[in-house]
Design an enzyme around this catalytic site. Structure first.
Site, PDB file in Angstrom:
ATOM      1  N   ASP A  18       5.058   0.223   5.222  1.00 42.58           N
ATOM      2  CA  ASP A  18       3.801  -0.720   5.415  1.00 42.58           C
ATOM      3  C   ASP A  18       4.777  -1.824   5.162  1.00 42.58           C
ATOM      4  O   ASP A  18       5.329  -2.261   4.935  1.00 42.58           O
ATOM      5  CB  ASP A  18       2.725  -0.576   4.175  1.00 42.58           C
ATOM      6  CG  ASP A  18       1.848  -1.350   4.191  1.00 42.58           C
ATOM      7  OD1 ASP A  18       0.991  -1.818   5.127  1.00 42.58           O
ATOM      8  OD2 ASP A  18       1.352  -2.175   3.210  1.00 42.58           O
ATOM      9  N   SER A  19       3.554  -3.480   5.707  1.00 38.27           N
ATOM     10  CA  SER A  19       3.919  -4.428   5.733  1.00 38.27           C
ATOM     11  C   SER A  19       4.504  -5.435   4.297  1.00 38.27           C
ATOM     12  O   SER A  19       5.370  -5.862   4.003  1.00 38.27           O
ATOM     13  CB  SER A  19       2.831  -5.242   6.094  1.00 38.27           C
ATOM     14  OG  SER A  19       1.777  -5.821   5.493  1.00 38.27           O
ATOM     15  N   CYS A  81       0.482   1.597   7.657  1.00 42.21           N
ATOM     16  CA  CYS A  81      -0.363   0.264   7.436  1.00 42.21           C
ATOM     17  C   CYS A  81      -1.344   0.223   9.012  1.00 42.21           C
ATOM     18  O   CYS A  81      -0.816   0.555   9.702  1.00 42.21           O
ATOM     19  CB  CYS A  81       0.649  -0.254   7.959  1.00 42.21           C
ATOM     20  SG  CYS A  81       0.620  -2.045   7.893  1.00 42.21           S
ATOM     21  N   GLU A 166      -1.752  -9.344  -2.173  1.00 45.09           N
ATOM     22  CA  GLU A 166      -0.569  -9.664  -2.756  1.00 45.09           C
ATOM     23  C   GLU A 166      -0.189 -10.327  -3.911  1.00 45.09           C
ATOM     24  O   GLU A 166       1.708 -10.546  -3.729  1.00 45.09           O
ATOM     25  CB  GLU A 166       0.276  -9.775  -1.075  1.00 45.09           C
ATOM     26  CG  GLU A 166       0.301  -9.202  -0.388  1.00 45.09           C
ATOM     27  CD  GLU A 166       1.536  -7.970   0.253  1.00 45.09           C
ATOM     28  OE1 GLU A 166       1.834  -9.016  -0.303  1.00 45.09           O
ATOM     29  OE2 GLU A 166       1.037  -6.623   0.305  1.00 45.09           O
ATOM     30  N   CYS A 200      -7.472  -1.296   5.891  1.00 50.62           N
ATOM     31  CA  CYS A 200      -6.071  -1.710   5.168  1.00 50.62           C
ATOM     32  C   CYS A 200      -6.094  -1.276   4.499  1.00 50.62           C
ATOM     33  O   CYS A 200      -7.011  -1.024   3.191  1.00 50.62           O
ATOM     34  CB  CYS A 200      -6.471  -3.383   5.344  1.00 50.62           C
ATOM     35  SG  CYS A 200      -5.106  -3.720   4.819  1.00 50.62           S
ATOM     36  N   HIS A 202      -4.274  -2.368   1.974  1.00 47.33           N
ATOM     37  CA  HIS A 202      -3.964  -3.033   1.007  1.00 47.33           C
ATOM     38  C   HIS A 202      -5.761  -2.796   0.496  1.00 47.33           C
ATOM     39  O   HIS A 202      -5.409  -3.048  -1.035  1.00 47.33           O
ATOM     40  CB  HIS A 202      -3.871  -4.849   0.982  1.00 47.33           C
ATOM     41  CG  HIS A 202      -2.523  -4.517   1.625  1.00 47.33           C
ATOM     42  ND1 HIS A 202      -2.132  -4.382   2.169  1.00 47.33           N
ATOM     43  CD2 HIS A 202      -1.887  -5.759   0.520  1.00 47.33           C
ATOM     44  CE1 HIS A 202      -0.860  -5.127   2.521  1.00 47.33           C
ATOM     45  NE2 HIS A 202      -0.808  -5.206   1.289  1.00 47.33           N
TER      46      HIS A 202
HETATM   47  N1  DGL Z   1      -1.682  -3.222   4.714  1.00 51.52           N
HETATM   48  C1  DGL Z   1      -2.285  -3.337   6.064  1.00 51.52           C
HETATM   49  C2  DGL Z   1      -2.617  -2.693   6.785  1.00 51.52           C
HETATM   50  O1  DGL Z   1      -3.529  -1.262   6.292  1.00 51.52           O
HETATM   51  C3  DGL Z   1      -2.231  -4.980   5.886  1.00 51.52           C
HETATM   52  C4  DGL Z   1      -1.165  -5.499   5.457  1.00 51.52           C
HETATM   53  C5  DGL Z   1      -0.981  -7.094   6.308  1.00 51.52           C
HETATM   54  O2  DGL Z   1      -1.274  -7.851   6.546  1.00 51.52           O
HETATM   55  O3  DGL Z   1       0.168  -7.155   6.388  1.00 51.52           O
HETATM   56  O4  DGL Z   1      -3.224  -3.093   7.846  1.00 51.52           O
END
Ligand code: DGL
Length: 282
Positions: A18-19, A81, A166, A200, A202
């Protein structure tokens, strides 16, 4: 982790990328549903968030991460991600993998999510909450139309939700404003929506507030369990990959940022202490 046996086929952990921290919500469910495998998690925290970046950058960063996980023994990498799945997965699968190693695999999180939508939505109106990058790609609409042409998918960009998570602000009063704002925008766009996809990885960290502002009748889909069930099914259908996965029930964490910083927030996602090491991506 289980050592590769030199006399036999080489085995390695499942790579989870993931990012930043979001993929930990997927890893948590993978470890619940498929506890026997080893996992290697990589968060590109130094360059997160990806959500507002261009296609070229997301593709390049994701490919670098995939190559890093391959170089550390992973035969299978999950892009945990949505942004990377939307912007980079297809190109990596079609253009890069055949050249790198056709036996390795990279899988995403969008398809397993879309596959169950018709089981969940009664009205056939689904709302996807996601990063600007995922929304701009229209991946959810494109994938849904292929499977369920009659379904209406409304995609709502939530540019501030990842930065809120974050920065450990998910439980703060300030987060309420932006959670309500994007939910209201989605429901104004299509009042018949009866299902929210948290598109997403997150966003499960904001689930309490999302529940608070979602209309009562709306069902909220988190991806972790869906992705884990889908991987289980994939491995049943692909024994040639299954035998390449090491089984020790272990997990290791890599971050492109400061490991102490990663460990502190990662443990909020995993609900257990995390000890990561730094890796440089380029
Ligand atoms: N967790 C990532 C997703 O599922 C995105 C996070 C980011 O913007 O870096 O899209």
């Amino acid at each position: 982790m289980a050592e590769a046996d030199a006399s036999a086929i080489s085995v390695g952990p499942v790579g989870v990328f993931d990012s930043g921290y979001g993929g930990l919500t997927i890893l948590r469910e993978l470890r619940k549903i498929l506890p026997e495998y080893d996992y290697l998690y990589l968060g590109d925290n130094a360059r997160a968030p990806y959500g507002s970046r261009s296609f070229e950058i997301i593709y390049r960063y994701t490919l670098e991460a995939v190559k890093e996980l391959f170089s550390r023994g992973c035969h299978l990498v999950i892009l945990a991600c949505n942004t990377a799945s939307a912007k980079a997965l297809r190109t990596i699968q079609q253009k890069d993998l055949p050249a790198i190693d056709p036996a390795r695999r990279v899988l995403g999180v969008i398809r397993p999510t879309v596959e169950i939508l018709d089981d969940v939505s009664r009205s056939g109106h689904v709302g996807v909450l996601a990063t600007p990058g995922t929304v701009a790609s229209h991946s959810y609409q494109i994938e849904t139309v292929k499977l369920f042409p009659e379904m209406r998918v409304t995609e709502q960009a939530c540019p501030l939700w990842v930065p809120i998570v974050e920065n450990s602000e998910a439980d703060s009063d300030g987060a309420d404003f932006f959670v309500k704002k994007y939910i209201d925008a989605l429901m104004t766009e299509d009042p018949e929506v009866d299902t929210f996809v948290l598109g997403c990885t997150h966003y499960p960290l904001l689930i309490e507030k999302i529940r608070k502002y979602a209309p009562d009748h709306v069902r909220i889909l988190e991806q972790g369990r869906l992705v884990a069930e889908s991987l289980k099914d994939y491995l049943r259908r692909h024994p040639e990959m299954d035998i390449r996965l090491s089984r020790g029930g272990g997990v290791e964490y890599l971050t492109s940022e400061n490991p102490d910083k990663f460990d502190a927030l990662a443990s909020v996602f995993t609900h257990h202490p995390v000890k990561s090491t730094r890796c440089t991506l380029d």
